[in-house]
Design an enzyme around this catalytic site. Structure first.
Site, PDB file in Angstrom:
ATOM      1  N   HIS A  68     -11.505  19.701  24.337  1.00 35.31           N
ATOM      2  CA  HIS A  68     -11.010  18.064  24.020  1.00 35.31           C
ATOM      3  C   HIS A  68      -9.735  18.666  23.518  1.00 35.31           C
ATOM      4  CE1 HIS A  68     -15.089  17.082  21.858  1.00 35.31           C
ATOM      5  NE2 HIS A  68     -15.377  17.395  23.047  1.00 35.31           N
ATOM      6  N   ASP A  71      -8.615  13.273  25.731  1.00 34.60           N
ATOM      7  CA  ASP A  71      -9.200  12.280  25.100  1.00 34.60           C
ATOM      8  C   ASP A  71      -8.992  10.903  25.109  1.00 34.60           C
ATOM      9  OD1 ASP A  71     -10.469  14.005  25.543  1.00 34.60           O
ATOM     10  OD2 ASP A  71     -11.050  14.557  23.401  1.00 34.60           O
ATOM     11  N   GLU A 116      -7.586  16.440  16.675  1.00 36.95           N
ATOM     12  CA  GLU A 116      -7.697  17.067  16.619  1.00 36.95           C
ATOM     13  C   GLU A 116      -7.117  18.025  15.680  1.00 36.95           C
ATOM     14  OE1 GLU A 116     -10.228  18.133  19.221  1.00 36.95           O
ATOM     15  OE2 GLU A 116      -9.734  16.557  21.047  1.00 36.95           O
ATOM     16  N   ASP A 168      -6.277   9.323  19.489  1.00 40.35           N
ATOM     17  CA  ASP A 168      -7.843  10.819  18.602  1.00 40.35           C
ATOM     18  C   ASP A 168      -6.361  12.107  18.137  1.00 40.35           C
ATOM     19  OD1 ASP A 168      -9.787  11.655  19.844  1.00 40.35           O
ATOM     20  OD2 ASP A 168      -8.910  13.618  20.596  1.00 40.35           O
ATOM     21  N   HIS A 223     -11.389  22.554  21.095  1.00 39.85           N
ATOM     22  CA  HIS A 223     -10.702  23.081  21.511  1.00 39.85           C
ATOM     23  C   HIS A 223     -10.198  23.516  22.186  1.00 39.85           C
ATOM     24  CE1 HIS A 223      -8.798  23.513  17.561  1.00 39.85           C
ATOM     25  NE2 HIS A 223      -9.639  23.074  16.899  1.00 39.85           N
TER      26      HIS A 223
END
Length: 247
Positions: A152, A157, A9, A7, A57
């Site tokens: 997030h 995640d 960001e 994952d 985030h």
């Protein structure tokens, strides 16, 4: 089988507009079990972060200016993820950003690193058409606790996605996993002890035939299972006349 759940960001939505990765994480599964091995970095994106992204985030550029640059940690991620099957939710988004960062770092692009790419968003849409299939929706669907996901984060995640992916792809495994097959002697012994014998010590096994209603109910269950597993119901594949109406 080695799999990596990934994952990221980012500062915004499009790497072609100069947006960058600010956090990325990967965790390892071997034979569908988490090993505890992870890679997780927050990095300095060398640019401002869109306000809308910060709302997702919770990070600003000021929070990240002391962190390493992506190119300084790229090799560690590449060593960890090379040759594995990659599992990503909405894979085109993350792969697009990773490819852009890899190009700046002078390392191979994603297609040159993974053995296979699995997009869990595409998988979920195939399995549950017309339903919400974001990560929060999958957690709700499969009873995965995500109460601590107020914003997030790449590692959290990835952990939630690993659980969701295993739940989505478990199929009939959940019916047999960790179950030891009984030995023939145990089966015969139980039959002998519980039901007596026929002839010279031969066990008597009672056979109870299902009713037509029970057969119909059983087929309805198998049909539902086939739908939930995208047609991968072993019993229906091996026994096409399992449908009592087809007999």
């Amino acid at each position: 089988m080695r799999q990596i759940v990934i994952d990221t960001e980012t500062t915004g939505l499009d790497p072609k507009q100069g947006h960058r990765i600010i956090e990325f994480a990967a965790l390892e599964l071997v034979d569908r079990r988490a090993t505890g091995r992870t890679v997780h970095f927050r990095v300095d994106p060398e640019r401002e972060i869109d306000f809308a992204a910060t709302e997702v985030h919770g990070m600003t550029w000021e929070d990240l200016k002391s962190k390493p640059k992506f190119r300084e940690v790229a090799a560690e991620f590449v060593d960890f993820a090379r040759g594995a099957e990659w599992i990503i939710h909405n894979a085109p988004f993350d792969v697009g950003f990773l490819d852009a960062e890899f190009e700046l770092a002078g390392v191979p692009n994603c297609a040159g690193l993974y053995a296979r790419l699995i997009d869990t968003l595409a998988l979920a849409r195939d399995m549950y058409p017309g339903k919400r299939n974001g990560l929060d929706a999958l957690c709700e669907r499969f009873g995965i606790d995500n109460a601590h996901r107020s914003i997030h984060g790449a590692l959290l995640d990835a952990q939630l996605l690993a659980e969701a992916y295993l739940a989505m792809t478990r199929g009939q495994e959940s019916l047999t996993i960790d179950m030891a097959a009984p030995t023939l002697s145990a089966i015969l012994g139980a039959a002998h002890d519980g039901l007596g014998t026929l002839g010279a010590g031969r066990p008597h096994v009672a056979v109870i035939e299902p009713t037509a209603a029970e057969l119909a109910e059983h087929f309805d269950y198998l049909a539902a299972l086939a739908k939930e597993t995208s047609g991968r119901c072993v019993w229906l594949l091996l026994d096409p006349v399992a449908d009592p109406m087809a007999a």
